[in-house]
Scaffold this motif. Sequence first.
Motif, mmCIF file in Angstrom:
data_model
loop_
_atom_site.group_PDB
_atom_site.id
_atom_site.type_symbol
_atom_site.label_atom_id
_atom_site.label_comp_id
_atom_site.label_asym_id
_atom_site.label_seq_id
_atom_site.Cartn_x
_atom_site.Cartn_y
_atom_site.Cartn_z
ATOM 1 N N SER A 251 -4.463 -9.782 3.659
ATOM 2 C CA SER A 251 -3.222 -9.046 3.931
ATOM 3 C C SER A 251 -3.336 -8.154 5.169
ATOM 4 N N LEU A 252 -4.560 -7.998 5.698
ATOM 5 C CA LEU A 252 -4.756 -7.176 6.894
ATOM 6 C C LEU A 252 -5.093 -7.997 8.131
ATOM 7 N N LYS A 253 -5.015 -9.322 8.016
ATOM 8 C CA LYS A 253 -5.458 -10.169 9.117
ATOM 9 C C LYS A 253 -4.604 -10.020 10.368
ATOM 10 N N ASP A 254 -3.374 -9.544 10.229
ATOM 11 C CA ASP A 254 -2.503 -9.372 11.393
ATOM 12 C C ASP A 254 -2.524 -7.944 11.929
ATOM 13 N N ILE A 255 -3.399 -7.105 11.369
ATOM 14 C CA ILE A 255 -3.543 -5.721 11.824
ATOM 15 C C ILE A 255 -4.966 -5.528 12.328
ATOM 16 N N PHE A 256 -5.117 -5.062 13.552
ATOM 17 C CA PHE A 256 -6.445 -4.779 14.096
ATOM 18 C C PHE A 256 -6.873 -3.415 13.562
ATOM 19 N N VAL A 257 -7.750 -3.410 12.559
ATOM 20 C CA VAL A 257 -8.140 -2.181 11.869
ATOM 21 C C VAL A 257 -9.396 -1.592 12.510
ATOM 22 N N VAL A 276 -1.099 4.238 10.508
ATOM 23 C CA VAL A 276 -1.747 4.354 9.201
ATOM 24 C C VAL A 276 -1.027 3.469 8.198
ATOM 25 N N TYR A 277 -1.812 2.709 7.422
ATOM 26 C CA TYR A 277 -1.288 1.867 6.354
ATOM 27 C C TYR A 277 -1.988 2.252 5.054
ATOM 28 N N THR A 278 -1.254 2.200 3.956
ATOM 29 C CA THR A 278 -1.835 2.544 2.664
ATOM 30 C C THR A 278 -1.613 1.430 1.654
ATOM 31 N N PHE A 279 -2.529 1.361 0.703
ATOM 32 C CA PHE A 279 -2.417 0.453 -0.436
ATOM 33 C C PHE A 279 -2.242 1.285 -1.700
ATOM 34 N N SER A 280 -1.309 0.885 -2.556
ATOM 35 C CA SER A 280 -1.180 1.424 -3.906
ATOM 36 C C SER A 280 -0.833 2.899 -3.913
ATOM 37 N N TRP A 281 -0.880 3.463 -5.149
ATOM 38 C CA TRP A 281 -0.612 4.870 -5.390
ATOM 39 C C TRP A 281 0.771 5.299 -4.931
ATOM 40 N N PRO A 298 -0.613 -3.944 2.476
ATOM 41 C CA PRO A 298 -0.574 -2.645 3.165
ATOM 42 C C PRO A 298 0.862 -2.228 3.460
ATOM 43 N N HIS A 299 1.116 -0.953 3.390
ATOM 44 C CA HIS A 299 2.437 -0.417 3.701
ATOM 45 C C HIS A 299 2.279 0.661 4.767
ATOM 46 N N PRO A 300 3.095 0.615 5.815
ATOM 47 C CA PRO A 300 2.975 1.646 6.856
ATOM 48 C C PRO A 300 3.324 3.014 6.297
ATOM 49 N N LEU A 301 2.574 4.023 6.694
ATOM 50 C CA LEU A 301 2.843 5.391 6.267
ATOM 51 C C LEU A 301 4.049 5.895 7.047
ATOM 52 N N LEU A 302 5.117 6.175 6.336
ATOM 53 C CA LEU A 302 6.368 6.545 6.974
ATOM 54 C C LEU A 302 6.401 8.043 7.295
ATOM 55 N N GLY A 303 7.417 8.429 8.052
ATOM 56 C CA GLY A 303 7.564 9.839 8.390
ATOM 57 C C GLY A 303 7.136 10.154 9.807
ATOM 58 N N PRO A 304 6.736 11.396 10.079
ATOM 59 C CA PRO A 304 6.452 11.868 11.442
ATOM 60 C C PRO A 304 5.394 11.073 12.187
#
Length: 538
Positions: A251-257, A276-281, A298-304
């Motif tokens: 699931s992270l293969k398209d993101i250069f981590v 920043v990307y987060t899993f779960s919680w 992974p979900h992008p961390l939203l906001g500022p």
Amino acid sequence: MQCPMDATSSGASPSIAFHSIIDEPLSLVSPLQQTFQRSQRHCFGDSTPGEFPLSANPSIVLHVLTTCDLDSQDLANLEATCTFFRKPANFAPDFQLSMSELAALDMCQKRAIFKPMTVEERELLKQRCGGSWKLVLRYILAGEACCRREKSQAIAGAGHSIAVTSSGAVYSFGSNSSGQLGHGTTEEESRPRPIRSLQGIRIIQAAAGAGRTMLISDTGRVYAFGKDSFGEAEYGGQGSKVVTTPQMVESLKDIFVVQAAIGNFFTAVLSREGRVYTFSWGNDMKLGHQTEPNDLEPHPLLGPLENIPVVQIAAGYCYLLALACQPSGMSVYSVGCGLGGKLGHGSRTDEKYPRLIEQFQALNMQPVEVAAGAWHAAVVGRDGRVCTWGWGRYGCLGHGNEECESVPKVVEALSNTKAVHVATGDYTTFVVCDDGDVYSFGCGESSSLGHSAAVDGQGNRHTNVLSPELVSSLKRTNERVVQISLTNSIYWNAHTFALTDSGKLYAFGAGDKGQLGVELTAQQSERGNPERVDVDLS
């Protein structure tokens, strides 16, 4: 002289007020000083092109700039001082770039995370950082400094340990009930053992949680093994299966981590572009998105922080810290659970979106590294000051008491030192200074603070330490410590690693699972004195 790094290159209107650089009237200084100042003006003249002695040999100047270990602020100062460094240099790939901008680009091209980027990706990163190659260079160097990217490192996990050499080879040892050592078995290892399935893959960063390990390669790929969940509690049952050898996270293969951080109930990763990307919680909207505990996407961390590049992330018990890099300077954001005041906003309320910790502006501090303990946090400033905040149990904040602090507070007991690195665990804190000295404070359980009994046998190595205390046992090794890692878990006895600049690794604290890299005797469960681990990380 410090000058702001503007978002312009040659050909655009510079934001630095060059005319504000004031020359002292020659009549006010001695004849000898006048001669010296005239020669300075001739060397760094600001009126007639060609007065700079090496202006006829720009390739030599470029070579010097890119090999002298300058940083982005040095290049900005050169631009502000002399027209030679801010006029178009007439070099490929962009003939309009100034000499300092070209030097910054050249230095960026030598970094592992920048090399594989396409022209379009590089331009997008440049705009995200503020429109200048100097700002891109600052962003990359800041990430390398605080995460030891492309350098040797050691990670003290919850009962198991990971060591990465400077060439990218990985060793693991300790508890292995979930396959978190990556050797294809679930058997404990009391000695460092290389993960052979990673042969040919260069690892640049590692993270270890309870029963789980994540590794980042120089190509941005993420490999995970151990528990197969990204978000379960460390004391809960493991996922539907265990993974005993490193597997690439699809699931992270398209993101250069470039970095991973494992917290309790969640995992976070940082991309090359500073996203920043987060899993779960996320089932209670704790991170700004709705997910399930076993979510593998992974979900992008939203906001500022969506439009602000982040250079480092740190995860604690249900909260995340992010060190952000903006043209105006460095800043820290926090998100998640606010219990104990560990988010640093002056309250104990939760934040579902990242929120700027404003106290650093009041302290006139430029953060350069963040550390997230289970219930407390710490920051090192560019000036060498250390701030701590959160739950102060056992004295882990270093303020001489066990009080909570809901905003960052300077550790005054360290005012005569200059800190360069900070590490936090479960109610414990370590600080490394520029002279190699190491201080620790907080919970003394498991001998993980390194304050072993005195030579004469007096003293209690399990005593809690309320104020910073020199770890004399490390000083006696006659090695310069550059990194500390300690267990960040409220359910495991802690152990600590100290990595030196020569690549030697020392360990102390709990060792009942082999996590110290040596098999203890039947009567031993911990070790109070730092002892060398049989692995060379240089």
